[in-house]
Enzyme design. Structure first.
Site, PDB file in Angstrom:
ATOM      1  N   TYR A  66       0.725  -0.954  -0.066  1.00  0.00           N
ATOM      2  CA  TYR A  66       0.016   0.145   0.141  1.00  0.00           C
ATOM      3  C   TYR A  66       0.817   1.065   0.138  1.00  0.00           C
ATOM      4  O   TYR A  66       0.297   2.233   0.962  1.00  0.00           O
ATOM      5  CB  TYR A  66      -1.110   0.535   1.387  1.00  0.00           C
ATOM      6  CG  TYR A  66      -1.689  -1.210   1.053  1.00  0.00           C
ATOM      7  CD1 TYR A  66      -1.726  -1.731   0.284  1.00  0.00           C
ATOM      8  CD2 TYR A  66      -2.992  -1.704   2.414  1.00  0.00           C
ATOM      9  CE1 TYR A  66      -3.181  -2.767   0.044  1.00  0.00           C
ATOM     10  CE2 TYR A  66      -3.727  -2.414   2.603  1.00  0.00           C
ATOM     11  CZ  TYR A  66      -3.756  -3.296   1.729  1.00  0.00           C
ATOM     12  OH  TYR A  66      -4.572  -4.096   1.671  1.00  0.00           O
ATOM     13  N   SER A 162      -4.521 -13.520   2.805  1.00  0.00           N
ATOM     14  CA  SER A 162      -5.476 -13.543   2.125  1.00  0.00           C
ATOM     15  C   SER A 162      -5.321 -13.829   0.532  1.00  0.00           C
ATOM     16  O   SER A 162      -4.657 -13.556  -0.627  1.00  0.00           O
ATOM     17  CB  SER A 162      -4.871 -11.465   1.441  1.00  0.00           C
ATOM     18  OG  SER A 162      -5.920 -10.342   0.385  1.00  0.00           O
TER      19      SER A 162
END
Length: 263
Positions: A66, A162
């Site tokens: 990110y 994830s």
């Protein structure tokens, strides 16, 4: 706030039913949102975090992929441990593209770097950021085994992945505490993973709950219909939603609380 908290499986960690995704504070390249956006300044991020906490949200989701999200959170939170922090390993974002590396030594280096960036001595939840080859990451690279070692060392409190496939999600939950899966009003493909979590006391975080802003459900409010479906599904611990808009954050939380009150 207690009625807004849910157990993250059997980890002993309680997370708010809504979590704040922070990709938008660290990166605005290579994202899949409908429109572009400018990265917020520190004042705006501090105000967003203040509002998040006032609304009863205790879960912050970040990742090395990110952009500068981890660094900014570490600087702004100043070692405060009144948050549940979820970060990841395995994916980097450099030069406008994602690069993946699941070698054990790289996973360890990534987590150690995240600890420094976040200015903390442990991370509550650490997930492997899959490139889609879930089973290869688990079986060939042993990435979840590495996280189990780091959990024993006290670097992380809980571990998972994830995931992007049903097989990967199930394999993850057989070996770890939590899976982050896609589940929304238009996508039921990971429901089997959620059902497994519900019967085996594992944690589930939901990503793309609103289709990264793309979902439209025949004139219905996509947030309301999405939250009703997701929070009404046994096994779901928290919905991760990213926003920079205080009004959106407030409305999402209000609707989540209303949905929970009716369950």
């Amino acid at each position: 706030m207690a009625d807004f908290l849910r157990p993250l499986g059997d980890t002993g960690i309680n997370v708010s039913a809504l979590g704040l995704g922070t990709v938008k504070i660290g990166r605005n390249q290579g994202v899949k949102y409908p429109g572009g956006f400018e990265l917020p300044d520190d004042r705006r991020v501090i105000e967003l975090l203040r509002q998040t906490q006032e609304l009863g949200i205790n879960l912050i989701d970040t990742a090395p992929a990110y952009g500068r999200s981890e660094q900014r959170l570490g600087q702004l939170l100043r070692d405060r441990r009144d948050w549940i922090i979820c970060s990841k390993a395995g994916e980097e974002f450099r030069g406008g593209v994602s690069r993946y590396d699941f070698r054990p030594e790289q996973i360890k280096r990534s987590v150690e770097r995240s600890l420094r960036r976040l200015r903390t001595d442990y991370i509550d939840l650490l997930l492997i950021h899959s490139d889609g080859n879930d089973l290869d990451i688990i079986h060939r690279y042993g990435a979840l085994d590495v996280l189990a070692e780091l959990k024993q060392k006290g670097w992380i409190r809980a571990a998972g992945m994830s995931t992007k496939t049903v097989a990967g999600g199930l394999a993850c939950l057989e070996r770890a505490d939590t899976a982050m899966v896609t589940y929304n009003s238009a996508d039921n493909s990971q429901r089997q993973v959620i059902d497994y979590a519900a019967t085996h006391n594992k944690g589930i975080l939901i990503k793309k709950a609103f289709g990264s802003g793309h979902l439209c459900t025949g004139g219905q409010d996509p947030v309301r219909s999405g939250l009703e479906k997701i929070l009404g599904t046994a096994g779901v611990s928290s919905v991760i939603a990213g926003t920079l808009d205080p009004a959106h954050l407030h409305d999402n939380t209000r609707q989540a609380r209303q949905v929970l009150a009716r369950l």
